[in-house]
Design a protein around this motif. Structure first.
Motif, PDB file in Angstrom:
ATOM      1  N   ILE A  55      17.072  36.319 -56.584  1.00 55.65           N
ATOM      2  CA  ILE A  55      16.472  36.533 -55.268  1.00 55.65           C
ATOM      3  C   ILE A  55      17.552  36.749 -54.209  1.00 55.65           C
ATOM      4  O   ILE A  55      17.380  37.559 -53.290  1.00 55.65           O
ATOM      5  CB  ILE A  55      15.527  35.372 -54.905  1.00 55.65           C
ATOM      6  CG1 ILE A  55      14.330  35.383 -55.869  1.00 55.65           C
ATOM      7  CG2 ILE A  55      15.048  35.484 -53.466  1.00 55.65           C
ATOM      8  CD1 ILE A  55      13.419  34.210 -55.755  1.00 55.65           C
ATOM      9  N   SER A  56      18.678  36.069 -54.347  1.00 57.05           N
ATOM     10  CA  SER A  56      19.788  36.267 -53.407  1.00 57.05           C
ATOM     11  C   SER A  56      20.319  37.694 -53.451  1.00 57.05           C
ATOM     12  O   SER A  56      20.713  38.247 -52.423  1.00 57.05           O
ATOM     13  CB  SER A  56      20.924  35.289 -53.698  1.00 57.05           C
ATOM     14  OG  SER A  56      20.526  33.982 -53.380  1.00 57.05           O
ATOM     15  N   VAL A  57      20.335  38.284 -54.640  1.00 58.94           N
ATOM     16  CA  VAL A  57      20.761  39.681 -54.762  1.00 58.94           C
ATOM     17  C   VAL A  57      19.814  40.572 -53.942  1.00 58.94           C
ATOM     18  O   VAL A  57      20.256  41.453 -53.201  1.00 58.94           O
ATOM     19  CB  VAL A  57      20.804  40.125 -56.244  1.00 58.94           C
ATOM     20  CG1 VAL A  57      20.929  41.635 -56.371  1.00 58.94           C
ATOM     21  CG2 VAL A  57      21.945  39.433 -56.960  1.00 58.94           C
ATOM     22  N   GLY A  58      18.524  40.337 -54.062  1.00 57.84           N
ATOM     23  CA  GLY A  58      17.550  41.097 -53.273  1.00 57.84           C
ATOM     24  C   GLY A  58      17.740  40.871 -51.785  1.00 57.84           C
ATOM     25  O   GLY A  58      17.675  41.811 -50.990  1.00 57.84           O
ATOM     26  N   LEU A  64      21.893  44.261 -46.107  1.00 57.79           N
ATOM     27  CA  LEU A  64      22.741  45.447 -45.929  1.00 57.79           C
ATOM     28  C   LEU A  64      21.926  46.635 -45.423  1.00 57.79           C
ATOM     29  O   LEU A  64      22.364  47.367 -44.529  1.00 57.79           O
ATOM     30  CB  LEU A  64      23.436  45.810 -47.241  1.00 57.79           C
ATOM     31  CG  LEU A  64      24.550  44.881 -47.686  1.00 57.79           C
ATOM     32  CD1 LEU A  64      25.017  45.246 -49.089  1.00 57.79           C
ATOM     33  CD2 LEU A  64      25.713  44.944 -46.709  1.00 57.79           C
ATOM     34  N   MET A  65      20.764  46.819 -45.992  1.00 59.31           N
ATOM     35  CA  MET A  65      19.908  47.926 -45.558  1.00 59.31           C
ATOM     36  C   MET A  65      19.438  47.715 -44.127  1.00 59.31           C
ATOM     37  O   MET A  65      19.357  48.667 -43.350  1.00 59.31           O
ATOM     38  CB  MET A  65      18.729  48.076 -46.511  1.00 59.31           C
ATOM     39  CG  MET A  65      19.165  48.509 -47.895  1.00 59.31           C
ATOM     40  SD  MET A  65      17.801  48.565 -49.051  1.00 59.31           S
ATOM     41  CE  MET A  65      17.035  50.085 -48.525  1.00 59.31           C
ATOM     42  N   LEU A  66      19.143  46.468 -43.769  1.00 60.39           N
ATOM     43  CA  LEU A  66      18.718  46.155 -42.415  1.00 60.39           C
ATOM     44  C   LEU A  66      19.846  46.436 -41.420  1.00 60.39           C
ATOM     45  O   LEU A  66      19.600  46.963 -40.324  1.00 60.39           O
ATOM     46  CB  LEU A  66      18.250  44.703 -42.327  1.00 60.39           C
ATOM     47  CG  LEU A  66      17.532  44.276 -41.059  1.00 60.39           C
ATOM     48  CD1 LEU A  66      16.357  45.178 -40.718  1.00 60.39           C
ATOM     49  CD2 LEU A  66      17.066  42.829 -41.192  1.00 60.39           C
ATOM     50  N   GLN A  67      21.074  46.121 -41.798  1.00 63.45           N
ATOM     51  CA  GLN A  67      22.220  46.448 -40.933  1.00 63.45           C
ATOM     52  C   GLN A  67      22.314  47.951 -40.712  1.00 63.45           C
ATOM     53  O   GLN A  67      22.546  48.414 -39.590  1.00 63.45           O
ATOM     54  CB  GLN A  67      23.535  45.958 -41.555  1.00 63.45           C
ATOM     55  CG  GLN A  67      23.758  44.482 -41.461  1.00 63.45           C
ATOM     56  CD  GLN A  67      25.066  44.071 -42.146  1.00 63.45           C
ATOM     57  OE1 GLN A  67      25.658  44.828 -42.912  1.00 63.45           O
ATOM     58  NE2 GLN A  67      25.494  42.856 -41.860  1.00 63.45           N
ATOM     59  N   ALA A 120      12.028  46.994 -56.163  1.00 60.93           N
ATOM     60  CA  ALA A 120      13.208  47.859 -56.245  1.00 60.93           C
ATOM     61  C   ALA A 120      14.473  47.072 -55.930  1.00 60.93           C
ATOM     62  O   ALA A 120      15.482  47.194 -56.636  1.00 60.93           O
ATOM     63  CB  ALA A 120      13.065  49.047 -55.293  1.00 60.93           C
ATOM     64  N   TYR A 121      14.446  46.245 -54.900  1.00 63.02           N
ATOM     65  CA  TYR A 121      15.633  45.483 -54.509  1.00 63.02           C
ATOM     66  C   TYR A 121      16.013  44.442 -55.554  1.00 63.02           C
ATOM     67  O   TYR A 121      17.170  44.049 -55.649  1.00 63.02           O
ATOM     68  CB  TYR A 121      15.430  44.801 -53.156  1.00 63.02           C
ATOM     69  CG  TYR A 121      15.061  45.744 -52.036  1.00 63.02           C
ATOM     70  CD1 TYR A 121      15.424  47.086 -52.050  1.00 63.02           C
ATOM     71  CD2 TYR A 121      14.332  45.295 -50.953  1.00 63.02           C
ATOM     72  CE1 TYR A 121      15.071  47.949 -51.029  1.00 63.02           C
ATOM     73  CE2 TYR A 121      13.981  46.151 -49.916  1.00 63.02           C
ATOM     74  CZ  TYR A 121      14.346  47.469 -49.966  1.00 63.02           C
ATOM     75  OH  TYR A 121      13.987  48.316 -48.951  1.00 63.02           O
TER      76      TYR A 121
END
Length: 144
Positions: A55-58, A64-67, A120-121
């Motif tokens: 879950i941490s990977v997601g 990162l995508m939010l940034q 996907a994440y």
């Protein structure tokens, strides 16, 4: 249609897609963080660190995508001014190059896209889902 957006003609579909992505990523990141904490505290798992790592990977991918979405919003002079949720769905007010707009996404559509993105994440996008036939019935508890 599941998404309702009121906007000035100057607001493009790409700009609206950024607003939508911001909302989805914000909610998804919070769900991942909450789920990771819950697994760690529950005492129900023999090896919680494995699930927390997944879950941490997601959560990291989402952060990162939010940034990146935040950078893109800033570069296009778009700001999200208000986010609200109620029993009908999620609503956001935003400013785009000085124009004020509003986006509403009903829960059914929001949850479905959240689920697809979360899979996907987590690297599950190509995997067969044993829950696929029940996905429409599943309710995610989402709150900011």
């Amino acid at each position: 249609m599941a998404t309702i957006a009121k906007f000035e003609p100057e607001t493009t579909r790409e700009e609206l897609a950024l607003v939508r992505s911001y909302l989805l990523l914000t909610f998804i990141h919070k769900v991942f963080e909450r789920d990771c904490r819950t697994i760690g505290k529950s005492g129900l798992f023999k090896m919680p660190q494995l699930y927390m790592e997944l879950i941490s990977v997601g959560a990291k991918k989402t952060a990162l995508m939010l940034q990146e979405v935040n950078r893109e919003l800033a570069s296009q002079n778009i700001s999200i001014t208000t986010i609200r949720q109620d029993q009908r769905g999620v609503e956001a007010e935003y400013k785009c190059r000085g124009y004020v707009g509003e986006m509403k996404i009903d829960w059914q559509s929001f949850r479905k896209e959240m689920t697809l993105r979360m899979r996907a994440y987590l690297g599950l996008a190509g995997e067969y889902s044993i829950l696929a036939r029940d996905e429409m019935k599943t309710q995610l508890a989402v709150s900011l």
